[in-house]
Write an enzyme that holds these catalytic residues in place. Structure first.
Site, mmCIF file in Angstrom:
data_model
loop_
_atom_site.group_PDB
_atom_site.id
_atom_site.type_symbol
_atom_site.label_atom_id
_atom_site.label_comp_id
_atom_site.label_asym_id
_atom_site.label_seq_id
_atom_site.Cartn_x
_atom_site.Cartn_y
_atom_site.Cartn_z
ATOM 1 N N CYS A 105 7.199 -43.410 10.151
ATOM 2 C CA CYS A 105 7.816 -42.575 10.521
ATOM 3 C C CYS A 105 6.639 -41.569 11.412
ATOM 4 O O CYS A 105 8.389 -42.004 12.604
ATOM 5 C CB CYS A 105 9.071 -41.825 9.385
ATOM 6 S SG CYS A 105 9.907 -42.995 8.311
ATOM 7 N N HIS A 112 12.213 -37.723 15.235
ATOM 8 C CA HIS A 112 12.528 -38.219 13.765
ATOM 9 C C HIS A 112 14.088 -38.357 13.957
ATOM 10 O O HIS A 112 14.716 -37.596 13.275
ATOM 11 C CB HIS A 112 11.331 -38.432 12.856
ATOM 12 C CG HIS A 112 11.674 -39.452 11.867
ATOM 13 N ND1 HIS A 112 12.080 -40.679 12.792
ATOM 14 C CD2 HIS A 112 12.138 -39.186 10.544
ATOM 15 C CE1 HIS A 112 12.043 -41.505 10.512
ATOM 16 N NE2 HIS A 112 12.019 -40.679 9.971
ATOM 17 N N ASN A 158 18.016 -44.370 9.709
ATOM 18 C CA ASN A 158 16.197 -43.948 10.061
ATOM 19 C C ASN A 158 15.884 -45.706 10.015
ATOM 20 O O ASN A 158 15.486 -46.173 9.354
ATOM 21 C CB ASN A 158 16.674 -43.681 8.713
ATOM 22 C CG ASN A 158 14.295 -43.281 8.879
ATOM 23 O OD1 ASN A 158 13.709 -43.589 9.401
ATOM 24 N ND2 ASN A 158 14.417 -42.451 7.776
#
Length: 324
Positions: free
Chosen positions: A118, A251, A281
């Site tokens: 990520c 993020h 996500n």
């Protein structure tokens, strides 16, 4: 020394939108209980995009790249570097970046993947910035792309509701005007067990656990403290105060992490870009996807100062401070 300036962005999402209610119905057939309320109150997620079986990571990456190139107003032939962040590549090799290069019909420049989960896009952006500032590239395509739903255990309620698929891209070009002002990357490999996918190929067989596993509480605590520290350090490098930041693009993992980070940095909610409700996500794609949404809807404008941040498995984290 020249700057690397963002001159275009683009994004791509699969056609299939799966709401929390639809996902809850699908999981109920497996005997797994969840609901829109349970998911949303814990994460801020309302839906996610899931790629069809015939769609590859390189397909989403190429679509986002084409849109970024069009937005930049350049020809694909001008690109002499492609850095692509992904944890879900088409193949073990060649790199997904090379596949995208071929699909764009360009040759000759460097093309490679970056794997920092990520944090991947922030790592990729930092890498491209270094190439341009060192004179080793003039026009870079930086991409974050994932088909992350393919490594989820759909029997694990704690993880399968959190992720989605997508891609985002930016075009960077050498410039005498300020662009990327400062970057700051970190890793702590001793924490590799809190977020991992341990599957591997050995003599033609998949060994280990092929699914994503996560210690949610440990990730939450580490994410907030790490990103706060990284933000302060990258601001110090650029001689900028957090309150001078026009937009924070973090993020998109969990709205609670995002809100907690904003409070710690003193950045009001109205200056924080949030797309986790729509995209869930998307790992390495989340930062460029969120940036592209806010850039295209007019919130992010030229002349503004933007903080981009990623955090993920490894354990990795980092920040990029940009003058648009």
């Amino acid at each position: 020394m020249p700057f690397a300036k963002i001159i275009g962005s683009g994004s791509a999402l699969p056609e299939n939108i799966v709401s929390n209610d639809v996902l809850a119905d699908q999981l109920a057939k497996k005997g797994i209980e969840t609901s829109d309320e349970w998911i949303f109150t814990r994460t801020g997620i309302k839906q996610r995009y899931i790629a069809a079986d015939n769609i590859k990571t390189s397909d989403l990456a190429t679509e986002a790249a084409r849109k970024a190139i069009e937005d930049a107003g350049i020809s694909a032939d001008e690109i002499d570097l492609i850095v692509l962040a992904t944890s879900t590549p088409d193949y073990i090799f060649p790199s997904t970046a090379c596949l995208v290069q071929a699909k764009l019909g360009i040759k000759g420049g460097a093309a490679f993947d970056v794997q920092a989960v990520c944090s991947g896009f922030v790592y990729a952006l930092t890498t491209a910035d270094s190439y341009i500032r060192a004179g080793n590239a003039k026009c870079a395509l930086v991409i974050g792309a994932e088909t992350f739903t393919r490594i989820l255990d759909w029997n694990d309620r704690g993880t399968c509701v959190l992720f989605g698929d997508g891609a985002g891209a930016m075009v960077l070009k050498v410039s005498e005007e300020p662009g990327i002002l400062a970057t700051q990357l970190n890793a702590d490999g001793s924490l590799h067990t809190i977020l991992r996918t341990e599957g591997a190929i050995h003599h033609g067989q998949v060994t280990g656990d092929p699914f994503l596993r996560m210690d949610g509480q440990a990730v939450f605590k580490k994410a907030v403290t790490s990103l706060e520290d990284s933000a302060l350090k990258v601001c110090e490098k650029a001689s900028i105060r957090p309150e001078d930041i026009d937009w924070m693009v973090p993020h998109q993992a969990n709205v609670r992490i995002i809100n907690s980070l904003g409070r710690k940095l003193g950045i009001p909610e109205e200056k924080v870009v949030v797309t986790v409700d729509k995209h869930a996500n998307t790992s390495a794609a989340s930062v460029p996807l969120a940036f592209d949404v806010a850039y295209k809807d007019g919130r992010i404008k030229e002349g503004q100062t933007i903080l981009l941040q990623g955090v993920g498995g490894g354990f990795t984290w980092g920040s990029v401070l940009v003058k648009l």
